[in-house]
Motif scaffolding. Structure first.
Motif, short mmCIF file in Angstrom:
data_model
loop_
_atom_site.label_atom_id
_atom_site.label_comp_id
_atom_site.label_asym_id
_atom_site.label_seq_id
_atom_site.Cartn_x
_atom_site.Cartn_y
_atom_site.Cartn_z
N UNK A 113 -3.58 -26.13 30.97
CA UNK A 113 -3.92 -25.17 29.92
C UNK A 113 -2.98 -25.34 28.73
N UNK A 114 -3.43 -24.86 27.60
CA UNK A 114 -2.56 -24.88 26.42
C UNK A 114 -1.37 -23.95 26.61
N UNK A 115 -1.52 -22.92 27.45
CA UNK A 115 -0.38 -22.06 27.75
C UNK A 115 0.71 -22.87 28.46
N UNK A 116 0.31 -23.70 29.42
CA UNK A 116 1.28 -24.55 30.11
C UNK A 116 1.92 -25.54 29.14
N UNK A 117 1.14 -26.09 28.23
CA UNK A 117 1.69 -27.03 27.25
C UNK A 117 2.72 -26.33 26.37
N UNK A 191 -2.82 -32.10 24.70
CA UNK A 191 -3.11 -31.59 26.02
C UNK A 191 -3.44 -32.69 27.01
N UNK A 192 -4.04 -33.79 26.56
CA UNK A 192 -4.38 -34.90 27.46
C UNK A 192 -3.15 -35.63 27.98
N UNK A 193 -1.99 -35.40 27.38
CA UNK A 193 -0.75 -36.01 27.86
C UNK A 193 0.04 -35.07 28.77
N UNK A 194 -0.62 -34.01 29.22
CA UNK A 194 -0.06 -33.11 30.22
C UNK A 194 -0.89 -33.25 31.49
N UNK A 195 -0.24 -33.54 32.61
CA UNK A 195 -0.94 -33.73 33.87
C UNK A 195 -0.74 -32.51 34.76
N UNK A 196 -1.82 -32.02 35.32
CA UNK A 196 -1.75 -30.88 36.26
C UNK A 196 -1.67 -31.43 37.68
N UNK A 197 -0.56 -31.21 38.33
CA UNK A 197 -0.32 -31.75 39.67
C UNK A 197 -1.15 -30.99 40.70
#
Length: 304
Positions: A113-117, A191-197
């Motif tokens: 999410x953008x919140x996580x970013x 956002x595409x450079x953030x990975x959700x584990x």
């Protein structure tokens, strides 16, 4: 001779580099082809699965040793980042003019999410600057300028002239911005450079743009994502709340968005001669810019 398509060329580099270091590249899967060709290797090596990144940018060799060092330094500090594959010695590897790096594969599930970013970037911008000789971001349009000057075959004379003049205008306006104290930048904090584990936590990847510079450069990607790539106003609001400030309230916002628009053209100028999607996307972006259309939809991949 007609240049080989980028994907075909990247697969050739992958096979040869992996063979030279004793890593099995059979069954490798191409994950992404933009500023890098990114592959996931099918087989495990000691320590787990690997991702291989083959850079296309002209200054990759000067940047990537620092990129690897910064990512390792952050990982050692417990920052949520992908980690270079330590078992592959002497990274980056240079092969036939291409610069290749190996990274630990992070199994991911779902979309972050953008919140996580926003939270991750808030943490990153509080980190000290690592002692590894980082560049300072003083000219964000340098690579676009280089592409305009050296990829004449994909641009008309009119396009080259317009782009050159526009780049110089925006560069001057960039230097006039009041950006505050510099911080450690990711450089491409999309956002595409953030990975959700698998466990829901997130990690940042793709550190090729890492630098010291104005925090606004990391923030603008999300706002630009609403302008061009389909993020919603709610996505941006969540990002701003998580980061703790809203870029839309900054006096330099309009200029920074225009700079980011121009920056987003460079990769497609550079890749158009060897990548069918870039040949399709480049005219769309250039048409929007020359018409002054600030809200035309752009794409990261061919529309379905």
């Amino acid at each position: 001779m007609e240049p080989a398509p980028l994907a075909e060329e990247a697969f050739g580099v992958l096979r040869e580099v992996c063979a030279s270091i004793g890593v099995d590249a059979r069954g490798a899967r191409l994950l992404r082809l933009r500023s890098n060709a990114v592959f996931k290797l099918q087989g495990d090596v000691a320590g787990g699965e690997l991702v291989v990144r083959i850079a296309t940018a002209p200054d990759a060799l000067t940047r990537l040793p620092v990129v690897v060092a910064v990512a390792r330094w952050l990982a050692d500090r417990g920052f949520p980042t992908v980690r270079p594959a330590d078992e592959v010695a002497d990274q980056p590897i240079v092969h036939d003019g291409r610069v290749v790096t190996f990274w630990r594969y992070v199994p991911s599930r779902g979309r972050p999410t953008t919140r996580q970013l926003g939270r991750v970037l808030r943490s990153l911008h509080r980190e000290p600057v690592p002692p590894v000789g980082l560049r300072t971001l003083t000219d964000p349009l340098a690579e676009v300028r280089h592409a305009v000057e050296h990829r004449a075959e994909v641009l008309t004379a009119t396009q080259r002239s317009w782009l050159s003049d526009r780049i110089e205008e925006l560069t001057g306006r960039w230097h006039d911005l009041d950006t505050g104290s510099p911080v450690l930048l990711h450089g491409d904090a999309w956002i595409d450079n953030l990975l959700r584990c698998q466990d829901g936590h997130v990690v940042l990847c793709d550190w090729d743009g890492v630098a010291v510079g104005p925090r606004q450069w990391d923030l603008v990607h999300t706002y630009h994502g609403q302008r061009r790539f389909g993020l919603s106003a709610a996505d941006v609001d969540e990002f701003a709340r998580a980061y703790g400030s809203d870029l839309r309230l900054w006096a330099g916002y309009s200029t920074l968005m225009e700079v980011r628009d121009m920056y987003a053209v460079g990769i497609h100028i550079r890749n158009a001669s060897g990548d069918p999607f870039s040949r399709q996307e480049l005219p769309r972006r250039l048409d929007s810019l020359t018409r002054g259309d600030g809200h035309a939809r752009w794409y990261m991949a061919a529309p379905a």
